[in-house]
Design an enzyme around this catalytic site. Structure first.
Site, PDB file in Angstrom:
ATOM      1  N   GLY A 327       4.365  -3.142  -7.880  1.00 29.30           N
ATOM      2  CA  GLY A 327       2.934  -3.009  -7.666  1.00 29.30           C
ATOM      3  C   GLY A 327       2.632  -2.517  -6.258  1.00 29.30           C
ATOM      4  O   GLY A 327       3.455  -1.874  -5.595  1.00 29.30           O
ATOM      5  N   SER A 328       1.463  -2.858  -5.769  1.00 27.05           N
ATOM      6  CA  SER A 328       1.018  -2.345  -4.473  1.00 27.05           C
ATOM      7  C   SER A 328       1.733  -2.973  -3.288  1.00 27.05           C
ATOM      8  O   SER A 328       1.457  -2.595  -2.142  1.00 27.05           O
ATOM      9  CB  SER A 328      -0.495  -2.561  -4.334  1.00 27.05           C
ATOM     10  OG  SER A 328      -1.191  -1.784  -5.286  1.00 27.05           O
ATOM     11  N   THR A 329       2.631  -3.927  -3.529  1.00 31.04           N
ATOM     12  CA  THR A 329       3.385  -4.489  -2.405  1.00 31.04           C
ATOM     13  C   THR A 329       4.272  -3.445  -1.739  1.00 31.04           C
ATOM     14  O   THR A 329       4.736  -3.659  -0.605  1.00 31.04           O
ATOM     15  CB  THR A 329       4.246  -5.681  -2.855  1.00 31.04           C
ATOM     16  OG1 THR A 329       5.167  -5.257  -3.863  1.00 31.04           O
ATOM     17  CG2 THR A 329       3.371  -6.805  -3.411  1.00 31.04           C
TER      18      THR A 329
END
EC number: 3.4.16.4
Length: 627
Positions: A327-329
């Protein structure tokens, strides 16, 4: 009359008959005496060594002395794995005349259930050497011991021996990190040193118990004893004492580990916390867990099937082996890659209308905020988790450059020193796809990887490690679970540690940190509610990992989906920013947005470690970033 008497008796003939018979008898005596002498010579001369050994064995017996297994402590000296006295049932096949009859009697005396009888018989044949004891049962009850004692005369070769048995006081919170010991099986028997494991019935199966088996086990000893005809020990003739296993002190903090389990509150997922400067793994939680004590004595069939068939997979170590979209991590790492490659500067901006389009492609790759964020630079892109910015950056970088820089942070690799069974995850590249699918790499797949989706798969351990490296400004310290092995301290600088990440402008680290701080404390930060009231500087990044793909014009609605089809919630964080003491990764399966769920868990973990508090935040009024 005289002729008649002569007909009845012939002295010469009788004398002849007597002589013949005497000769035959003499020959027979000589023959039998010769055979007896030959037998005596054979037994006493030819077979002298054989029978002297057997004679000695009837009087002298060598018994193995298993070593005491080393204890395991947490970093503060809290006992995590101990040894408790118990009674085991063993069998030496060499001393048993009728194995089947003996086993049948034991099954009857012990009143074994039908489901365990086959396993009981199989264990009796486990040892390859007939003179070594095979473990039939562990942790006998007082009633079972009494029955065996009364019937001992009927059970030659069967012994009830006192031994220390592994016990885990905090089994459910430490099950995946510690692992467990179990009975030695046939495959392990072929791999282990038979001399060193003589008399040992248990071996590490998973986790720390498996990885540090050699250190924890120790060295076996032996003793020579004199016995009588019934096998009773009369006296000890000699002894070589066993060498106990080394005690192991872990880097894990039991209180922090317990807090992580409480924070997960029975939900599926993982929390990993690492001390960036030393690489010490402070907590490594995979939920749900299981009672590892069940496996020490041999879990029953029904209980094992229940664990195997559990839809929540309690036996699966999500922290080390779970594969999740990042994800956006990944966006802070993507931003640094763009700076290093010269594709962006911190001040460069794009205009986000809510989507991104590849050149000569009508498909729209949407931002999570459908109407867009307008003018976006690197810091704001991290703060608001803008997809369009990172679609554009991913396209400019290309998949090979992305893969190269992400590998520097440990993605797609095993990153720890001593976490048993750790997975590599998956960091895709053009070459990987060609080998795996015999297909070319497409530009749209690069965009997916740029926001942590597509083929990219990470483990919670990798996320926490990458966050620690980011917090260290590129300095690599290999994560580990062992703090001390016996009296020796495990060094911080371990072999095979990856090279530090060096960049031409160290101020870029501060630029990345600024965006991550704003995630928690900025006006537009996606996790600003979780960062409310922070007493120290904390950097973080939320992420939302899709379980399935949406069509181009479809809108995600969690309320309309089955619970297990909802997005995973992710969050990475480190604190304090100016002096990092902890790096954290949180993954909560099917919980929705990372900012609205996982961020609160990371905040509580940081508070507990830095401030000594374990107050649990609520997430009732949270806002999700959807990315």
């Amino acid at each position: 009359m005289r002729k008649h008497r002569q007909a009845l008796k012939n002295a010469r003939q009788e004398m002849h008959t007597f002589r013949v018979r005497s000769l035959v008898a003499a020959c027979l005596v000589v023959l039998l005496t010769g055979a007896l002498m030959a037998r005596l010579v054979y037994l006493q001369v030819v077979q002298h060594d054989v029978y002297i050994t057997r004679s000695e064995n009837n009087r002298v017996r060598v018994e193995p002395l298993p070593p005491t297994r080393g204890l395991i402590y947490d970093r503060n000296g809290e006992l995590l794995a101990e040894n408790r006295p118990t009674y085991n049932l063993t069998l030496v096949r060499e001393r048993v005349d009728d194995i089947d009859a003996t086993l049948a009697l034991l099954i009857d005396l012990l009143d074994l259930p039908d489901a365990e009888i086959d396993a009981f018989r199989e264990r009796s044949r486990q040892r390859q050497r007939p003179f070594q004891p095979a473990l039939l049962m562990s942790d006998l009850s007082e009633e079972q011991i009494a029955k065996l004692a009364v019937n001992r005369y009927r059970l030659p070769g069967v012994e009830v021996e006192a031994q220390l048995l592994r016990y885990y006081p905090d089994a459910k919170i430490m099950s995946h990190a510690l692992g467990f010991v179990g009975r030695i099986n046939a495959e392990e028997l072929n791999q282990l040193d038979p001399g060193n494991y003589a008399g040992t019935h248990f071996v590490g199966k998973t986790g720390v118990e498996r990885y540090y088996e050699d250190e924890l086990h120790g060295q076996a000893g032996l003793r020579k004893v004199e016995t009588n005809a019934r096998g009773r020990v009369l006296r000890e003739l000699g002894r070589t004492d066993p060498v106990p296993g080394k005690n192991l002190t872990l880097t894990i903090d039991k209180d922090l580990q317990s807090l992580a389990v409480d924070l997960m509150d029975g939900r599926r997922g993982s929390i990993v916390a690492i001390a960036p400067k030393t690489g010490e793994i402070l907590a490594m939680v995979s939920t749900p867990g299981f009672d590892s004590n069940q496996f020490v004595t041999g879990i029953d069939v029904a209980s094992y099937r229940a664990l195997q068939n559990d839809i929540d997979l309690p036996l699966f170590n999500r922290a080390a082996r779970g594969h999740y979209p990042a994800g956006s991590t990944v966006k802070p790492f993507m931003a640094l890659s763009g700076l290093v490659e010269g594709e962006i500067t911190p001040s460069d901006t794009i205009y986000d209308p809510g989507y991104y389009q590849l050149p000569n492609d009508s498909r729209r790759y949407r931002n999570w905020l459908r109407w867009g964020h307008g003018k976006v630079d690197m810091e704001r892109a991290i703060t608001v988790s803008n997809n369009t910015y990172f679609y554009s950056l991913a396209h400019e970088l290309g998949i090979d450059a992305i893969s190269k820089h992400m590998h520097q942070f440990g993605f797609g690799e095993r990153v720890t020193q001593d976490v048993y069974g750790e997975s590599t995850g998956l960091m895709p590249s053009r070459e990987w796809k060609r080998e795996r699918f015999n297909q070319p790499w497409y530009p749209g797949e690069t965009l997916s990887v740029g926001i942590g989706q597509g083929y990219l798969q990470v483990t919670p351990l990798q996320l926490a490690t990458a966050t620690a490296v980011l917090a260290n400004r590129g300095h690599w310290v290999k994560p580990r679970l062992a703090k001390n092995i016996g009296d020796e301290e495990v060094p911080v600088d371990l072999p095979d540690t990856k090279q530090d990440i060096t960049i031409e402008n160290n101020e870029w680290w501060d630029d990345i940190y600024a965006g991550m701080e704003n995630v928690l404390s900025g006006r537009e930060g996606t996790a600003r509610r979780a960062g409310k009231g922070l007493e120290y500087r904390m950097g973080g990044k939320s992420g939302t990992a899709q379980v399935f793909s949406l069509g181009q014009d479809e809108k995600y609605n969690a309320d309309e989906l089955a619970e297990r089809l909802r997005d995973h919630a992710l969050f990475i964080a480190f604190a304090p920013v100016d002096d990092p003491q902890i790096a954290i990764s949180v993954i909560v399966e099917n919980a929705g947005g990372g900012s609205s769920h996982a961020s609160y868990l990371a905040r509580d973990m940081a508070d507990a470690w830095i401030l000594g508090r374990d107050d649990k935040e609520t997430d009732d009024d949270s806002e999700g970033d959807g990315a």
